[in-house]
Design an enzyme around this catalytic site. Structure first.
Site, PDB file in Angstrom:
ATOM      1  N   CYS A 214       0.823  -1.204   0.000  1.00  0.00           N
ATOM      2  CA  CYS A 214       0.000   0.000   0.000  1.00  0.00           C
ATOM      3  C   CYS A 214       0.867   1.268   0.000  1.00  0.00           C
ATOM      4  O   CYS A 214       1.652   1.503   0.926  1.00  0.00           O
ATOM      5  CB  CYS A 214      -0.917  -0.013   1.226  1.00  0.00           C
ATOM      6  SG  CYS A 214      -1.849   1.502   1.399  1.00  0.00           S
TER       7      CYS A 214
ATOM      8  N   ASP B 277      -2.121  16.601  -1.658  1.00  0.00           N
ATOM      9  CA  ASP B 277      -2.324  15.719  -2.804  1.00  0.00           C
ATOM     10  C   ASP B 277      -1.305  16.067  -3.890  1.00  0.00           C
ATOM     11  O   ASP B 277      -1.059  17.235  -4.191  1.00  0.00           O
ATOM     12  CB  ASP B 277      -3.760  15.874  -3.341  1.00  0.00           C
ATOM     13  CG  ASP B 277      -4.157  14.714  -4.235  1.00  0.00           C
ATOM     14  OD1 ASP B 277      -5.003  13.902  -3.809  1.00  0.00           O
ATOM     15  OD2 ASP B 277      -3.610  14.608  -5.356  1.00  0.00           O
TER      16      ASP B 277
ATOM     17  N   ASN C 251     -14.059   8.911  -1.570  1.00  0.00           N
ATOM     18  CA  ASN C 251     -14.429   7.916  -2.575  1.00  0.00           C
ATOM     19  C   ASN C 251     -14.273   6.539  -1.942  1.00  0.00           C
ATOM     20  O   ASN C 251     -13.190   6.193  -1.462  1.00  0.00           O
ATOM     21  CB  ASN C 251     -13.521   8.054  -3.803  1.00  0.00           C
ATOM     22  CG  ASN C 251     -13.601   9.439  -4.425  1.00  0.00           C
ATOM     23  OD1 ASN C 251     -14.678  10.024  -4.512  1.00  0.00           O
ATOM     24  ND2 ASN C 251     -12.459   9.969  -4.846  1.00  0.00           N
TER      25      ASN C 251
ATOM     26  N   GLY D  67     -14.959   6.021  -7.681  1.00  0.00           N
ATOM     27  CA  GLY D  67     -13.804   6.815  -8.104  1.00  0.00           C
ATOM     28  C   GLY D  67     -12.562   6.624  -7.251  1.00  0.00           C
ATOM     29  O   GLY D  67     -11.573   7.334  -7.435  1.00  0.00           O
TER      30      GLY D  67
ATOM     31  N   HIS E  99      -6.538   2.684   0.348  1.00  0.00           N
ATOM     32  CA  HIS E  99      -6.321   2.948   1.777  1.00  0.00           C
ATOM     33  C   HIS E  99      -7.207   4.166   2.031  1.00  0.00           C
ATOM     34  O   HIS E  99      -6.995   5.230   1.423  1.00  0.00           O
ATOM     35  CB  HIS E  99      -4.833   3.242   2.026  1.00  0.00           C
ATOM     36  CG  HIS E  99      -4.470   3.575   3.450  1.00  0.00           C
ATOM     37  ND1 HIS E  99      -3.452   2.942   4.136  1.00  0.00           N
ATOM     38  CD2 HIS E  99      -4.976   4.492   4.316  1.00  0.00           C
ATOM     39  CE1 HIS E  99      -3.352   3.456   5.353  1.00  0.00           C
ATOM     40  NE2 HIS E  99      -4.270   4.406   5.487  1.00  0.00           N
TER      41      HIS E  99
ATOM     42  N   HIS F 256      -9.144   7.429   2.672  1.00  0.00           N
ATOM     43  CA  HIS F 256      -8.647   8.794   2.821  1.00  0.00           C
ATOM     44  C   HIS F 256      -9.772   9.774   2.563  1.00  0.00           C
ATOM     45  O   HIS F 256     -10.679   9.500   1.784  1.00  0.00           O
ATOM     46  CB  HIS F 256      -7.455   9.065   1.894  1.00  0.00           C
ATOM     47  CG  HIS F 256      -7.709   8.715   0.459  1.00  0.00           C
ATOM     48  ND1 HIS F 256      -7.700   7.411  -0.011  1.00  0.00           N
ATOM     49  CD2 HIS F 256      -8.018   9.497  -0.600  1.00  0.00           C
ATOM     50  CE1 HIS F 256      -7.966   7.411  -1.296  1.00  0.00           C
ATOM     51  NE2 HIS F 256      -8.178   8.663  -1.692  1.00  0.00           N
TER      52      HIS F 256
HETATM   53  P1  AMP Z   1      -8.849   8.553  -4.749  1.00  0.00           P
HETATM   54  O1  AMP Z   1      -9.242   8.694  -6.194  1.00  0.00           O
HETATM   55  O2  AMP Z   1      -9.890   9.089  -3.804  1.00  0.00           O
HETATM   56  O3  AMP Z   1      -8.383   7.146  -4.411  1.00  0.00           O
HETATM   57  O4  AMP Z   1      -7.628   9.531  -4.558  1.00  0.00           O
HETATM   58  C1  AMP Z   1      -6.297   9.170  -4.599  1.00  0.00           C
HETATM   59  C2  AMP Z   1      -5.519  10.459  -4.540  1.00  0.00           C
HETATM   60  O5  AMP Z   1      -4.201  10.192  -4.162  1.00  0.00           O
HETATM   61  C3  AMP Z   1      -5.465  11.219  -5.877  1.00  0.00           C
HETATM   62  O6  AMP Z   1      -6.048  12.511  -5.698  1.00  0.00           O
HETATM   63  C4  AMP Z   1      -3.974  11.290  -6.182  1.00  0.00           C
HETATM   64  O7  AMP Z   1      -3.596  12.507  -6.785  1.00  0.00           O
HETATM   65  C5  AMP Z   1      -3.352  11.108  -4.816  1.00  0.00           C
HETATM   66  N1  AMP Z   1      -2.023  10.529  -4.774  1.00  0.00           N
HETATM   67  C6  AMP Z   1      -1.603   9.395  -5.376  1.00  0.00           C
HETATM   68  N2  AMP Z   1      -0.310   9.153  -5.075  1.00  0.00           N
HETATM   69  C7  AMP Z   1       0.088  10.153  -4.242  1.00  0.00           C
HETATM   70  C8  AMP Z   1       1.312  10.464  -3.573  1.00  0.00           C
HETATM   71  N3  AMP Z   1       2.398   9.689  -3.699  1.00  0.00           N
HETATM   72  N4  AMP Z   1       1.364  11.583  -2.805  1.00  0.00           N
HETATM   73  C9  AMP Z   1       0.267  12.368  -2.672  1.00  0.00           C
HETATM   74  N5  AMP Z   1      -0.907  12.115  -3.259  1.00  0.00           N
HETATM   75  C10 AMP Z   1      -1.002  11.030  -4.050  1.00  0.00           C
HETATM   76 ZN    ZN Z   2      -2.459   1.282   3.593  1.00  0.00          ZN
END
Ligand code: AMP
Ligand code: ZN
Length: 111
Positions: A5, A31, A85, A91, A96, A98
């Protein structure tokens, strides 16, 4: 901690991130691909896939997360939107749980 993860790795600091706030049970980071001028997300340090895996034991963490959102918004002096989401259909891309914190622009009243 789940070894595959990416967010667990960020929580363990084995991957870099821009940390906004941290408590015993939550990490708040910026983000990497912001959808608003201010785009943070809140990570429970405990690995759960999405909010469907919450249990009553997580209630303090969940309340702390909402409190933290209010505190950060007060600090930034901004209105804000929280988005979660849960599941691919909704989406979710990283599995994990968030909570997105979006702020700093006029938002439309739709989803
Ligand atoms: P979700 O679509 O709700 O699963 O959102 C995942 C979010 O994680 C997206 O907005 C990505 O831009 C963000 N994301 C993915 N990898 C990273 C990272 N290494 N550091 C910060 N944000 C990330
Ligand atoms: Zn995790």
């Amino acid at each position: 901690m789940t070894s595959h993860c990416i967010f667990c790795k960020i929580i363990q600091k084995s991957l870099p991130s821009q940390i906004v706030a941290e408590t015993d049970d939550i990490l708040v980071i910026k983000d990497i691909s912001p959808k608003a001028p201010i785009h943070y997300f809140f990570l429970p340090k405990k690995h759960i896939k999405d909010l469907r895996e919450l249990t009553p034991d997580d209630s303090k963490m969940a309340a702390n997360l909402l409190l933290m959102a209010g505190i950060l918004a007060e600090k930034e002096n901004t209105a804000f939107r929280l988005v979660v989401n849960n599941g691919e259909e909704a989406g979710q891309v990283v599995f994990h749980a968030h909570v997105h914190f979006l702020a700093g622009k006029k938002m439309k009243h739709d989803f």
